[in-house]
Write a protein that holds these residues in place. Structure first.
Motif, short mmCIF file in Angstrom:
data_model
loop_
_atom_site.label_atom_id
_atom_site.label_comp_id
_atom_site.label_asym_id
_atom_site.label_seq_id
_atom_site.Cartn_x
_atom_site.Cartn_y
_atom_site.Cartn_z
N PRO A 1 0.83 -1.22 0.00
CA PRO A 1 0.00 0.00 0.00
C PRO A 1 0.86 1.26 0.00
O PRO A 1 0.93 2.00 0.97
CB PRO A 1 -0.79 -0.13 1.31
N ALA A 2 1.52 1.51 -1.12
CA ALA A 2 2.46 2.63 -1.21
C ALA A 2 1.75 3.95 -1.43
O ALA A 2 0.75 4.03 -2.13
CB ALA A 2 3.46 2.37 -2.33
N THR A 3 2.29 5.00 -0.82
CA THR A 3 1.83 6.38 -1.00
C THR A 3 3.05 7.23 -1.31
O THR A 3 4.19 6.74 -1.22
CB THR A 3 1.15 6.90 0.28
N PRO A 4 2.88 8.50 -1.66
CA PRO A 4 4.05 9.35 -1.88
C PRO A 4 5.03 9.35 -0.70
O PRO A 4 6.24 9.42 -0.90
CB PRO A 4 3.44 10.73 -2.11
N HIS A 5 4.52 9.23 0.53
CA HIS A 5 5.40 9.24 1.70
C HIS A 5 6.27 7.98 1.75
O HIS A 5 7.32 7.97 2.39
CB HIS A 5 4.58 9.36 2.97
N THR A 6 5.83 6.93 1.05
CA THR A 6 6.61 5.71 0.99
C THR A 6 7.97 5.96 0.34
O THR A 6 8.96 5.29 0.65
CB THR A 6 5.84 4.62 0.22
N LEU A 7 8.03 6.92 -0.57
CA LEU A 7 9.30 7.26 -1.21
C LEU A 7 10.29 7.79 -0.17
O LEU A 7 11.49 7.51 -0.24
CB LEU A 7 9.08 8.30 -2.32
N ARG A 8 9.82 8.55 0.80
CA ARG A 8 10.67 9.05 1.88
C ARG A 8 11.15 7.90 2.77
O ARG A 8 12.32 7.83 3.13
CB ARG A 8 9.90 10.09 2.69
N HIS A 9 10.23 6.99 3.09
CA HIS A 9 10.62 5.82 3.88
C HIS A 9 11.68 5.00 3.14
O HIS A 9 12.65 4.52 3.74
CB HIS A 9 9.40 4.93 4.15
N SER A 10 11.49 4.84 1.85
CA SER A 10 12.42 4.03 1.05
C SER A 10 13.78 4.71 0.96
O SER A 10 14.83 4.06 1.03
CB SER A 10 11.83 3.80 -0.34
N PHE A 11 13.79 6.03 0.79
CA PHE A 11 15.04 6.81 0.76
C PHE A 11 15.85 6.54 2.02
O PHE A 11 17.05 6.23 1.96
CB PHE A 11 14.68 8.29 0.65
N ALA A 12 15.21 6.67 3.18
CA ALA A 12 15.92 6.50 4.45
C ALA A 12 16.43 5.07 4.61
O ALA A 12 17.60 4.85 4.99
CB ALA A 12 14.99 6.86 5.61
N THR A 13 15.59 4.11 4.32
CA THR A 13 15.99 2.71 4.49
C THR A 13 17.12 2.34 3.55
O THR A 13 18.08 1.66 3.95
CB THR A 13 14.78 1.79 4.23
N HIS A 14 17.06 2.80 2.32
CA HIS A 14 18.11 2.45 1.35
C HIS A 14 19.45 3.10 1.71
O HIS A 14 20.50 2.52 1.47
CB HIS A 14 17.67 2.85 -0.05
N LEU A 15 19.42 4.31 2.29
CA LEU A 15 20.67 4.92 2.74
C LEU A 15 21.28 4.12 3.89
O LEU A 15 22.50 3.92 3.93
CB LEU A 15 20.42 6.37 3.18
N LEU A 16 20.45 3.68 4.82
CA LEU A 16 20.97 2.89 5.94
C LEU A 16 21.48 1.54 5.46
O LEU A 16 22.48 1.03 5.98
CB LEU A 16 19.88 2.72 7.00
N GLN A 17 20.81 0.96 4.48
CA GLN A 17 21.29 -0.29 3.91
C GLN A 17 22.65 -0.10 3.23
O GLN A 17 23.46 -1.02 3.18
CB GLN A 17 20.28 -0.83 2.90
N ALA A 18 22.89 1.11 2.72
CA ALA A 18 24.17 1.42 2.07
C ALA A 18 25.24 1.81 3.09
O ALA A 18 26.30 2.28 2.72
CB ALA A 18 23.98 2.55 1.06
N ARG A 19 24.93 1.65 4.39
CA ARG A 19 25.86 1.86 5.50
C ARG A 19 26.14 3.34 5.79
O ARG A 19 27.17 3.68 6.35
CB ARG A 19 27.17 1.12 5.27
#
Length: 334
Positions: free
Chosen positions: A277-295
């Motif tokens: 159930p993605a919304t525009p705010h999901t892009l912000r969540h994904s940004f943060a998670t992907h940065l943390l995954q990149a260490r």
């Protein structure tokens, strides 16, 4: 006359409006709250009055407030965040509009909501949704994911906020009234320059037609009424259509509306056939998670997101395969 909000007293000028809802609007605007807050507070005050048979709030007290809030929770089954918003509106009404000291209202219990994990897309899923966005809204979506901005932060960007020389974008008056700087994705530089060129064409048309300038924060508009007509203050993502400003009552060009982008994003999620159930705010969540995954350091991510407390940012560690999240399932080693 002095009005109090909690334990902090602050002098407020006398209200000039006669009708109660107009007084709510007048006070909200004096305190420079957003239009969204104004609409929400007026909605809940009206709902409170109608719930009690259109009696004036001066005639009502703690039992009536608790009855209204109980109705929201038990009959309408509103979310805890909605419940809190209604209570905040009533606190504002009694303390800031009616000028009453309301310790009894401040002590009403607020519903507690448990921690909820955000919806996060994979890199592939992000690419699918962005590709499915129509051409008018794709750049907005790319910018939200590429910088971690909230939707309204992205839509409210002005031309002057984009700094190609330093590879940065300045987010003005974000949540909590704070400014911050985010990266300007190299991949979007050319598209942003093209978008600025389109914005300039609309600006030149508006100047030739002698239309009112774009909306400015109240203090700036009062100090320099023509500032909204200058190039640097124009919206990065202006609307194609003109609209009437709900506060000033003048026709001017606004930025792309959040509801317009939300509809486009919902359509793109459907086209991408995502089950999440993605919304525009999901892009912000994904940004943060992907940065943390990149260490990247969590403090750096906190600063980019504009979080006041790092504990807010910590929610994104739920998908990381480091620390406690890196524990391997015993099933995988059978």
């Amino acid at each position: 006359m002095r009005h109090t909000f909690g334990d902090t007293a602050s002098p407020l000028p006398q209200l000039h409006s006669q009708r109660l809802l107009d007084q709510v609007r007048e006070r909200v605007r004096y305190l420079h709250y957003s239009l969204r807050t104004e609409d929400a507070y007026v909605y809940w005050v009206r709902a409170f009055i109608h719930f009690h048979g259109k009696r004036h709030p001066r005639e009502l007290g703690l039992p009536q407030v608790e009855a209204f809030l109980a109705h929201l929770a038990n009959e309408r089954h509103v979310a805890s965040s909605t419940h809190k918003q209604a209570l905040s509106a009533l606190i504002f009404l009694y303390s800031k509009v009616l000028g009453q000291d309301v310790p009894w209202l401040m002590n009403i219990g607020r519903p507690k909501s448990g921690p909820k994990l955000p919806v996060v897309l994979t890199g592939t899923e992000v690419a699918q949704v962005l590709s499915a966005l129509d051409s008018r809204h794709r750049l907005i979506g790319q910018l939200l994911y590429g910088t971690g901005m909230r939707l309204m932060e992205g839509l409210r960007l002005r031309i002057k906020d984009v700094d190609f020389g330093h590879g940065a974008i300045v987010v003005r008056d974000g949540k909590g009234g704070k400014d911050r700087t985010v990266m300007l994705p190299d991949r979007l530089a050319e598209a942003l320059r093209a978008q600025i060129a389109r914005s300039r064409m609309l600006w030149e048309q508006d100047r030739a037609a002698e239309r009112a300038g774009v909306w400015l924060p109240t203090a700036l508009e009062a100090k320099n009424p023509r500032l909204g007509q200058t190039w640097g203050w124009q919206w990065l993502f202006p609307s194609e259509e003109l609209s009437v400003c709900p506060r000033a009552g003048v026709e001017r060009r606004h930025h792309v509306l959040d509801k317009t982008f939300q509809r486009a994003f919902k359509k793109a999620v459907g086209l991408a056939q995502l089950a999440k159930p993605a919304t525009p705010h999901t892009l912000r969540h994904s940004f943060a998670t992907h940065l943390l995954q990149a260490r990247y350091d969590i403090r750096t991510v906190q600063e980019l997101l504009g979080h006041a407390d790092v504990s807010t940012t910590m929610i994104y560690t739920h998908v990381l395969k480091v620390g406690g999240g890196g524990v391997q399932s015993p099933l995988d080693v059978l």
